[in-house]
Every structure is written in C-alpha cells, then in structure tokens.
Scaffold this active site. Structure first.
Site, PDB file in Angstrom:
ATOM      1  N   GLN A  72      -0.928   0.239   3.855  1.00  0.00           N
ATOM      2  CA  GLN A  72      -1.316   1.037   5.319  1.00  0.00           C
ATOM      3  C   GLN A  72      -2.802   0.634   5.416  1.00  0.00           C
ATOM      4  O   GLN A  72      -3.422   1.366   4.425  1.00  0.00           O
ATOM      5  CB  GLN A  72      -0.448   2.200   5.354  1.00  0.00           C
ATOM      6  N   HIS A  73      -3.325   0.858   6.459  1.00  0.00           N
ATOM      7  CA  HIS A  73      -4.745   1.014   6.882  1.00  0.00           C
ATOM      8  C   HIS A  73      -5.566   0.379   6.525  1.00  0.00           C
ATOM      9  O   HIS A  73      -6.599   0.018   7.075  1.00  0.00           O
ATOM     10  CB  HIS A  73      -5.488   2.206   6.135  1.00  0.00           C
ATOM     11  N   ASP A 241       4.028  -0.197   3.959  1.00  0.00           N
ATOM     12  CA  ASP A 241       4.481   0.229   2.765  1.00  0.00           C
ATOM     13  C   ASP A 241       5.602   1.588   2.196  1.00  0.00           C
ATOM     14  O   ASP A 241       7.215   1.619   1.911  1.00  0.00           O
ATOM     15  CB  ASP A 241       4.165  -0.155   1.390  1.00  0.00           C
TER      16      ASP A 241
HETATM   17  O1  5SP Z   1      -3.235   5.327   2.788  1.00  0.00           O
HETATM   18  C1  5SP Z   1      -1.571   5.127   2.433  1.00  0.00           C
HETATM   19  C2  5SP Z   1      -0.937   6.085   3.499  1.00  0.00           C
HETATM   20  O2  5SP Z   1      -1.190   6.653   4.689  1.00  0.00           O
HETATM   21  C3  5SP Z   1      -0.857   4.989   1.580  1.00  0.00           C
HETATM   22  O3  5SP Z   1       0.351   5.476   0.935  1.00  0.00           O
HETATM   23  C4  5SP Z   1      -0.990   3.025   1.485  1.00  0.00           C
HETATM   24  O4  5SP Z   1      -0.219   2.549   2.404  1.00  0.00           O
HETATM   25  C5  5SP Z   1      -0.951   2.729  -0.349  1.00  0.00           C
HETATM   26  O5  5SP Z   1       0.139   2.454  -0.855  1.00  0.00           O
HETATM   27  P1  5SP Z   1       0.515   2.239  -2.585  1.00  0.00           P
HETATM   28  O6  5SP Z   1      -0.441   0.882  -2.984  1.00  0.00           O
HETATM   29  O7  5SP Z   1      -0.334   3.390  -3.486  1.00  0.00           O
HETATM   30  O8  5SP Z   1       1.940   2.653  -2.383  1.00  0.00           O
END
Ligand code: 5SP
Ligand code: ADP
Length: 481
Positions: A72-73, A241
């Site tokens: 995300q983000h 994700d």
């Molecule tokens: O920033 C967040 C949720 O807000 C993280 O969960 C990212 O979405 C990355 O996820 P992974 O690659 O560690 O699964």
C-alpha cells in the site's frame, strides 16, 4: 478446459503470482521473483519482477481474469506521457515524517488536527501515507513535482501496465488502496481533492476508484507475454495487500488477521468505518465494499532476519534458539524499532535491548526477545483494534514470518487468544485470484473456495511478557544524524 484465474501480490520484498481454478480455488501453477531492497524503488523493477513471476508460472495465456494486489501507499508519480517521474517512495520510507507533522498542524493544534484528519479520510497522516510523500516532493524536489501529471499506487500502476498503459485517464484503483492515500474518504467513497491540492500545491490526475467487481480493463496481449490470439483476460480492480489477504483467508467476524511480512499488520473486517484520532488504527476500506481497520508496524519479519544474521544462524535455528528459553526470556526485552517506527509514530527511533545480565547474555535469550518484542508491538495493535470495536476472538497468522515455529508458538502467549495458521502460502495473491474469479463470474457474491486445513496454536497467556515490554518500549534513543 477449466477456467483459470491469476492473482498477483506485488509486495515489498517480492512479486508472487498464483494461478487457480476459478471454481474450486485449487492451485494450478505459481511463480515468484524478488524486488530490489530499499525504500525507494523504480516501478520498472516491479514490472520486470511481474514478468519473471508470470514466466515462472507458465504465462497467462489460459487465464480468464487477473487481479493485482500490492504493497500500500507507495507514491508512483507519472508525467503527461505516462512516464514515471522518479522512483516510487514506499510505505516504509520515513523521509516524509516532517511533512506528516506539517499537514496535521495545518489542520489544527495537536488533537484538533489529528481529529480533523481522522474524520476527513479515516487516517491521521504518518510518513507511510501517500499524501505526506506528495508534500515532501513539492517541498524538496520542485522540478520533479512540476512534471507530475498523475499520482497512483503500486497496484494501480501494474494493473494499468497490464492493460497496455492506455493513457492517464484509464488509471484505476480500488477502495482498499484508495483509503490509504490520505486523499480519499472511505466514509463517502469520494476523493478529497482539496486535501491533495493543499498538500501538493495543485491538483493532479488520480485513478478512478472502481467497485469491488468492476473490471479495470482487459489484459493487453502485447503488454506481457500473452499470445495475440487468446481472448484477453479481464483485469480486476485489485487491492491493497492487507485487504487482499483478509479476502484470501476468508476472514469473518471475530477474526483478526496478523501479517508478519516486511510490515507487521493487524486488521479485521468491519461493517462500519472507523476514525481513530490517535492515528494508531487506520480506517481503511476492504475489497468487498466493507471496511478494514488496520494497525501497521514497520518492524516485523526483518527483525528476525536481522537477529538471525547477527547470531550467524538461519531462521529455523533462530526459532529453535528462541524456543529453548522460557517465556519472558528471563527478563531480556527487545524493542524492535530497527528502522524507526510507525506505530507508535517514532520515525527516527532505533531498536533497544533491555535486561542484559550474565544469565540473559546468550544467543537463545536474544532470539527469544526478538520474537517476543516483535509480537508485543503487534499485540499493542490488537488492543487498539479492539478499542475501535473490532471483535478479537482469534488471530489468523499469515506472511513470511508466520513460517517461523517460534512465532507460531509464542504468538498465543503474547496475544492471549488462539492463533490459527493456514498452510504456508501466498494469501495476498490468493485474495487477488479470488477477486479475479469473482469479477469473471459476474455473480453478486464472491466464489466460495475450498478452505485450507488450518492448525490452531493455543497456550496460556503470559501477561508478564507484555508488561515488561510496555516498560521497555519507552526507553529507546533516536537515530544519530
Ligand atoms: O503500509 C502498509 C499497510 O498500511 C504495509 O502493510 C504495506 O502494505 C506493505 O506490506 P508488506 O509488503 O509488508 O506485506
Ligand atoms: N521460516 C521463517 N521464519 C522467519 N521468517 C521467515 C521465514 N520464512 C520467511 N520469512 C521472512 O518473511 C519475510 C518475507 O515475507 P513476506 O510476507 O513475503 O514479505 P513482504 O510481503 O513484505 O514482501 C522475509 O523477511 C523472510 O525472511
């Protein structure tokens, strides 16, 4: 031939792809490829990894739909021609922490500012949230900022590329990922262009927010190794994700999903949106039209990687070492803020080890303290989620770190509820594949796939572990310059 669907997880460390039977959910083929390290990454690397994962999985020629879920983000800025302006700043890049504080202060002093953001978009800005990265770009790289015509997220960009990158107007996203930008409100289902403009100085193109089963387009056969004669597969809206993982494991009421990947996340599906003015619980949306309140830490599986490297052992041996000492590690406590932290918001913090004595100065105690410290940070998230009204009856543990025998055994002691592990798998990619099957089916409800056999881990809670951690976590120093 059975209809097949593909799901992608373009995560921080790697790209994983599963191809499943659309009706039963049976796994047919899969592939993966690594992503580069670092907190800013050229999206071209994700595209290359997706291509590798697709090749490893035997191509997409026979799938009827593809959905992409992703980290995300991350801020992906595009110029007018659709070229990437600069490497994407990822969710775990903390350089925009100052921008986050600025944006809160502009909305009001202290609690007033935080309450304003929570009510407006469900999240209080921290460095992870996309809007803070836009402010950072405007302030620090004005030349790059001037070139930006559109901003989107990793999964939006990959889906758009799979569709042949047909112009900025074709960019699409979904509710779950839009809700992590800081300029889209899950309560109204609308963008807050005023907030984006305030942060960046002007408005730019943002992706259209698609409904849970609204196709984002069709796979462009020229884009990625599809043979030109195949009927082009539908592209699902995709998702963040964490929302895809919740959908992939079929989380229901009372289930809290804890993911131990690069990030540690604690989330639960909710019928109503949340607005937590402390900023600890992010009021995200899910991929089904509901909501996904979520707590995220920056330090999860990589804490175990770092301690294993320090001790010169593999991850299996680290788990054995951790399990060889009693709960509480005889008082050794690790505060795992190795890369700074997001929850609590301590972007410049470092990790710490407390309670060293001749007895605790052993590899086994250090291994145990790493597992317990990482889980205690997530247990704080579990409390915060419960504080927002989310029922916590059991934890479903996923992500690479869930493969650790020590994590599985220690988690119920720290969380105080039973912990369920599905077989090791790619639950984000599975959630994306299930969405693709839903989109392809044209039905009102998602397909019900055969549930994997799970294992339940139960243990008596050991409150002393969390009590000592709570004492220790206040005592860390910030990074030197
Ligand atoms: O920033 C967040 C949720 O807000 C993280 O969960 C990212 O979405 C990355 O996820 P992974 O690659 O560690 O699964
Ligand atoms: N047996 C294991 N014990 C502990 N950690 C593990 C184990 N297997 C994989 N991991 C860790 O899981 C992480 C990758 O998990 P993953 O969920 O794919 O991350 P991300 O989604 O952030 O890319 C790596 O840091 C890896 O070391």
């Amino acid at each position: 031939m059975l209809p097949l669907v593909a799901g992608v997880d373009s995560s921080t460390q790697s790209c994983k792809l599963v191809i499943r039977d659309a009706d039963s959910g049976a796994l047919v083929r899969q592939g993966r490829a690594s992503h580069p390290d670092g907190t800013e990454v050229d999206p071209a690397a994700w595209w290359a990894a997706l291509g590798e994962a697709v090749s490893a999985a035997g191509g997409l020629a026979d799938v009827v739909a593809v959905s992409v879920a992703g980290q995300q983000h991350g801020m992906v800025c595009l110029d007018e021609t659709g070229e990437v302006v600069r490497p994407a700043l990822l969710w775990n890049d903390t350089r925009s922490a100052g921008a986050a504080a600025e944006l809160i202060a502009e909305a009001g002093d202290g609690d007033t500012g935080r309450r304003y953001w929570a009510d407006a978009v469900g999240v209080v800005p921290v460095a992870s949230i996309t809007i803070t990265k836009l402010r950072w770009l405007a302030r620090n790289e004005p030349r790059n900022a001037a070139r930006v015509a559109a901003v989107c997220l990793p999964h939006d960009w990959l889906t758009w590329r799979l569709g042949g990158a047909p112009g900025l107007a074709a960019l699409g996203t979904d509710r779950s990922d839009a809700s992590g930008t800081g300029y889209w409100a899950s309560t109204t289902g609308r963008y807050r262009g005023d907030l984006l403009e305030q942060a960046f100085g002007r408005m730019v193109t943002v992706p259209r927010v698609l409904g849970p089963v609204e196709p984002a387009g069709r796979l462009d056969p020229a884009a990625l190794m599809g043979p030109p004669d195949a009927a082009p597969a539908l592209l699902g809206p995709g998702g963040g994700d964490n929302a895809a993982a919740a959908f992939g494991v079929g989380a229901g009421p009372g289930d809290v999903v804890v993911s131990i990947g690069t990030s540690g996340t604690v989330s639960g599906v909710a019928e109503q949106p949340t607005a937590d003015p402390t900023g600890i619980v992010a009021g995200f949306a899910d991929v089904t039209g509901r909501y996904l309140p979520l707590v995220c830490t920056l330090n999860a599986a990589r804490v175990l990687d770092a301690v294993a490297a320090l001790l010169g052992v593999g991850l299996a041996e680290l788990a054995d070492l951790a399990l060889s000492v009693p709960p509480g590690a005889d008082g050794l406590v690790m505060v795992p803020y190795l890369v700074g932290e997001r929850t609590p918001n301590r972007p410049d913090a470092t990790g710490a080890v407390h309670g060293l004595t001749p007895r605790t100065a052993t590899p086994a105690h250090l291994a145990r303290s790493a597992v317990e410290g990482m889980l205690c940070a997530l247990a704080d998230g579990l409390d915060a989620l419960a504080g927002q009204g989310v029922a916590v009856r059991r934890v479903i543990l996923v992500g690479g770190g869930a493969r650790s025998a020590a994590v599985r055994r220690v988690a119920p002691q720290v969380f105080g509820v039973p912990v369920v592990t599905p077989p090791p798998g790619e639950y984000v990619a599975d959630g994306a594949a299930r969405q693709a099957a839903w989109v392809a089916s044209g039905r009102a409800d998602p397909p019900v796939w055969t549930a994997a056999t799970t294992r339940t881990w139960e243990a008596d809670p050991v409150p002393a572990i969390r009590a000592r951690y709570a004492q220790a976590r206040e005592h860390v120093v910030d990074r030197g310059t």
